[in-house]
Scaffold this motif. Structure first.
Motif, PDB file in Angstrom:
ATOM      1  N   PHE A   1       0.818  -1.215   0.000  1.00  0.00           N
ATOM      2  CA  PHE A   1       0.000   0.000   0.000  1.00  0.00           C
ATOM      3  C   PHE A   1       0.854   1.267   0.000  1.00  0.00           C
ATOM      4  O   PHE A   1       0.582   2.202  -0.744  1.00  0.00           O
ATOM      5  CB  PHE A   1      -0.946   0.015   1.202  1.00  0.00           C
ATOM      6  N   ARG A   2       1.869   1.302   0.826  1.00  0.00           N
ATOM      7  CA  ARG A   2       2.691   2.514   0.911  1.00  0.00           C
ATOM      8  C   ARG A   2       3.406   2.786  -0.406  1.00  0.00           C
ATOM      9  O   ARG A   2       3.488   3.937  -0.867  1.00  0.00           O
ATOM     10  CB  ARG A   2       3.692   2.390   2.058  1.00  0.00           C
ATOM     11  N   HIS A   3       3.928   1.721  -1.024  1.00  0.00           N
ATOM     12  CA  HIS A   3       4.623   1.872  -2.309  1.00  0.00           C
ATOM     13  C   HIS A   3       3.660   2.365  -3.391  1.00  0.00           C
ATOM     14  O   HIS A   3       3.995   3.245  -4.198  1.00  0.00           O
ATOM     15  CB  HIS A   3       5.235   0.526  -2.706  1.00  0.00           C
ATOM     16  N   ILE A   4       2.439   1.807  -3.401  1.00  0.00           N
ATOM     17  CA  ILE A   4       1.423   2.231  -4.369  1.00  0.00           C
ATOM     18  C   ILE A   4       1.102   3.717  -4.191  1.00  0.00           C
ATOM     19  O   ILE A   4       1.038   4.483  -5.159  1.00  0.00           O
ATOM     20  CB  ILE A   4       0.131   1.390  -4.207  1.00  0.00           C
ATOM     21  N   CYS A   5       0.930   4.129  -2.953  1.00  0.00           N
ATOM     22  CA  CYS A   5       0.591   5.537  -2.664  1.00  0.00           C
ATOM     23  C   CYS A   5       1.703   6.477  -3.093  1.00  0.00           C
ATOM     24  O   CYS A   5       1.440   7.533  -3.690  1.00  0.00           O
ATOM     25  CB  CYS A   5       0.298   5.700  -1.173  1.00  0.00           C
ATOM     26  N   HIS A   6       2.938   6.112  -2.818  1.00  0.00           N
ATOM     27  CA  HIS A   6       4.063   6.973  -3.186  1.00  0.00           C
ATOM     28  C   HIS A   6       4.195   7.057  -4.713  1.00  0.00           C
ATOM     29  O   HIS A   6       4.477   8.137  -5.256  1.00  0.00           O
ATOM     30  CB  HIS A   6       5.347   6.458  -2.557  1.00  0.00           C
ATOM     31  N   PHE A   7       4.016   5.945  -5.389  1.00  0.00           N
ATOM     32  CA  PHE A   7       4.083   5.928  -6.861  1.00  0.00           C
ATOM     33  C   PHE A   7       3.007   6.843  -7.451  1.00  0.00           C
ATOM     34  O   PHE A   7       3.284   7.653  -8.344  1.00  0.00           O
ATOM     35  CB  PHE A   7       3.904   4.494  -7.366  1.00  0.00           C
TER      36      PHE A   7
ATOM     37  N   HIS B   1      -4.841   7.389   2.180  1.00  0.00           N
ATOM     38  CA  HIS B   1      -3.539   8.002   2.443  1.00  0.00           C
ATOM     39  C   HIS B   1      -3.490   9.448   1.950  1.00  0.00           C
ATOM     40  O   HIS B   1      -3.090  10.361   2.686  1.00  0.00           O
ATOM     41  CB  HIS B   1      -2.452   7.176   1.747  1.00  0.00           C
ATOM     42  N   HIS B   2      -3.910   9.681   0.731  1.00  0.00           N
ATOM     43  CA  HIS B   2      -3.762  10.988   0.087  1.00  0.00           C
ATOM     44  C   HIS B   2      -4.676  12.046   0.697  1.00  0.00           C
ATOM     45  O   HIS B   2      -4.281  13.202   0.858  1.00  0.00           O
ATOM     46  CB  HIS B   2      -4.071  10.848  -1.409  1.00  0.00           C
ATOM     47  N   ASN B   3      -5.903  11.650   1.031  1.00  0.00           N
ATOM     48  CA  ASN B   3      -6.886  12.602   1.547  1.00  0.00           C
ATOM     49  C   ASN B   3      -7.097  12.493   3.054  1.00  0.00           C
ATOM     50  O   ASN B   3      -7.912  13.248   3.612  1.00  0.00           O
ATOM     51  CB  ASN B   3      -8.234  12.399   0.846  1.00  0.00           C
ATOM     52  N   GLY B   4      -6.417  11.565   3.690  1.00  0.00           N
ATOM     53  CA  GLY B   4      -6.617  11.360   5.129  1.00  0.00           C
ATOM     54  C   GLY B   4      -8.013  10.867   5.440  1.00  0.00           C
ATOM     55  O   GLY B   4      -8.578  11.174   6.486  1.00  0.00           O
ATOM     56  N   GLU B   5      -8.592  10.086   4.533  1.00  0.00           N
ATOM     57  CA  GLU B   5      -9.969   9.629   4.698  1.00  0.00           C
ATOM     58  C   GLU B   5     -10.045   8.317   5.468  1.00  0.00           C
ATOM     59  O   GLU B   5      -9.072   7.578   5.584  1.00  0.00           O
ATOM     60  CB  GLU B   5     -10.623   9.432   3.317  1.00  0.00           C
ATOM     61  N   THR B   6     -11.219   8.033   5.982  1.00  0.00           N
ATOM     62  CA  THR B   6     -11.490   6.733   6.584  1.00  0.00           C
ATOM     63  C   THR B   6     -11.791   5.731   5.473  1.00  0.00           C
ATOM     64  O   THR B   6     -12.052   6.110   4.327  1.00  0.00           O
ATOM     65  CB  THR B   6     -12.710   6.800   7.517  1.00  0.00           C
ATOM     66  N   LEU B   7     -11.763   4.462   5.837  1.00  0.00           N
ATOM     67  CA  LEU B   7     -12.147   3.420   4.886  1.00  0.00           C
ATOM     68  C   LEU B   7     -13.593   3.629   4.437  1.00  0.00           C
ATOM     69  O   LEU B   7     -13.913   3.466   3.251  1.00  0.00           O
ATOM     70  CB  LEU B   7     -11.978   2.042   5.532  1.00  0.00           C
TER      71      LEU B   7
END
Length: 318
Positions: free
Chosen positions: A230-236, A268-274
């Motif tokens: 997940f973290r790698h996907i978000c950074h990409f 991750h990007h918007n600080g949203e909940t699931l």
């Protein structure tokens, strides 16, 4: 009486691209798209599947076979509606006395054609009636590939219609399947510049180009582990957003793994909940549904981002 609401161009784009087993456009009561522009404008080009609303002696004529109460989406557009309120327009007929006093045209309050017709329709149905914001000019400018001169659509043509990836972040992030990721025309039309491939398969685009392709090879199973990526996907994805690249996230069917990846990014990007991310992706793509294993991993991701579990995944919606 029904409500009169705005429909954003992205919403209409996504409505046009929903699927069940086939394109949902083939469902008779799914979408009623009504064009209230002139015959000349309509004949020149219109949005796919749109029917022209005729006007006779200043009276709008609802197209035959339209049963408004049965339609899931009723969307009306004119050339360029910007507001649901009355608009200031200049009356061609001037009051001579006032004209002599002011030397100016008298402003007249009038609704645009789409709003005018929409206000008639809301008295004929309990379902919301939507007005396309920006009208045909704005929508066709964004999605030129959905312009057509075709008037009659046969059922088999709608069955064969190939939906595009849905739009998650307008003009920036799309969510689709492997077939769409391999479609050259869709790739060109959407100006795709980067891929996030969450499947075992490969595509002809960006092969060997790690700057533009992130390929996470995991099976479509309850035991597949996507959380470590997940973290790698978000950074990409954030990197490519900064580069103004258009990103396509996809998996084999575009229902489970890629949907989970998109939700992880939104959290991750918007600080949203699931819960909020789920609702947004579900609105964009009706048939999305990560498997139970991925839902549990998304909940763990929520805890990493927010420091605690917030969403109740025991709710039947998940």
């Amino acid at each position: 009486m029904a409500e009169l609401l705005f429909c954003e161009p992205t919403e209409l784009y996504n409505i046009l691209n929903q699927v069940s087993k086939l394109s949902r456009l083939s469902e008779p009561n799914y979408l009623c798209l009504l064009d209230v522009r002139t015959k000349r404008e309509y004949d020149e080009s219109h949005v796919i599947t749109a029917r022209r609303v005729k006007k006779k002696e200043d009276q709008y004529l609802i197209p035959e076979s339209v049963e408004l109460d049965c339609v899931r989406y009723c969307i009306v557009y004119d050339s360029n509606t910007r507001t649901l309120e009355l608009c200031m327009r200049c009356s061609e007929e001037e009051d001579e006395d006032d004209d002599k006093k002011s030397g100016q045209h008298i402003p007249e309050l009038l609704p645009g054609p789409a709003v005018e017709f929409g206000k008639i329709l809301i008295h004929l149905t309990r379902q919301p009636v939507y007005i396309l914001r920006g009208g045909y000019e704005y929508f066709s400018g964004l999605y030129h590939f959905f312009r057509t001169q075709k008037i009659i659509w046969m059922p088999q043509e709608l069955d064969a219609f190939q939906p595009y990836p849905v739009e998650i972040m307008p003009g920036r992030i799309f969510l689709g399947n492997l077939s769409q990721a391999c479609n050259r025309k869709m790739h060109k039309d959407l100006k795709i510049k980067a891929h996030v491939n969450i499947s075992m398969e490969t595509t002809p685009y960006f092969k060997g180009n790690e700057d533009k392709l992130l390929h996470i090879k995991i099976e479509d199973s309850l035991h597949a582990s996507l959380l470590p990526f997940f973290r790698h996907i978000c950074h990409f994805m954030e990197l490519h957003l900064q580069l103004s690249s258009v990103i396509l996230v996809f998996s084999t069917q575009g229902i489970s793994r890629s949907s989970a990846a998109v939700m992880a990014f939104l959290m991750h990007h918007n600080g949203e909940t699931l819960k909020r991310s789920w609702a947004h992706v579900k609105k964009c793509k009706n048939n999305m549904h990560p498997n139970r294993g991925l839902v549990s991993q998304l909940l763990e991701w929520e805890k990493i981002i927010h420091g605690d579990y917030i969403t109740d995944i025991m709710d039947p919606v998940y």
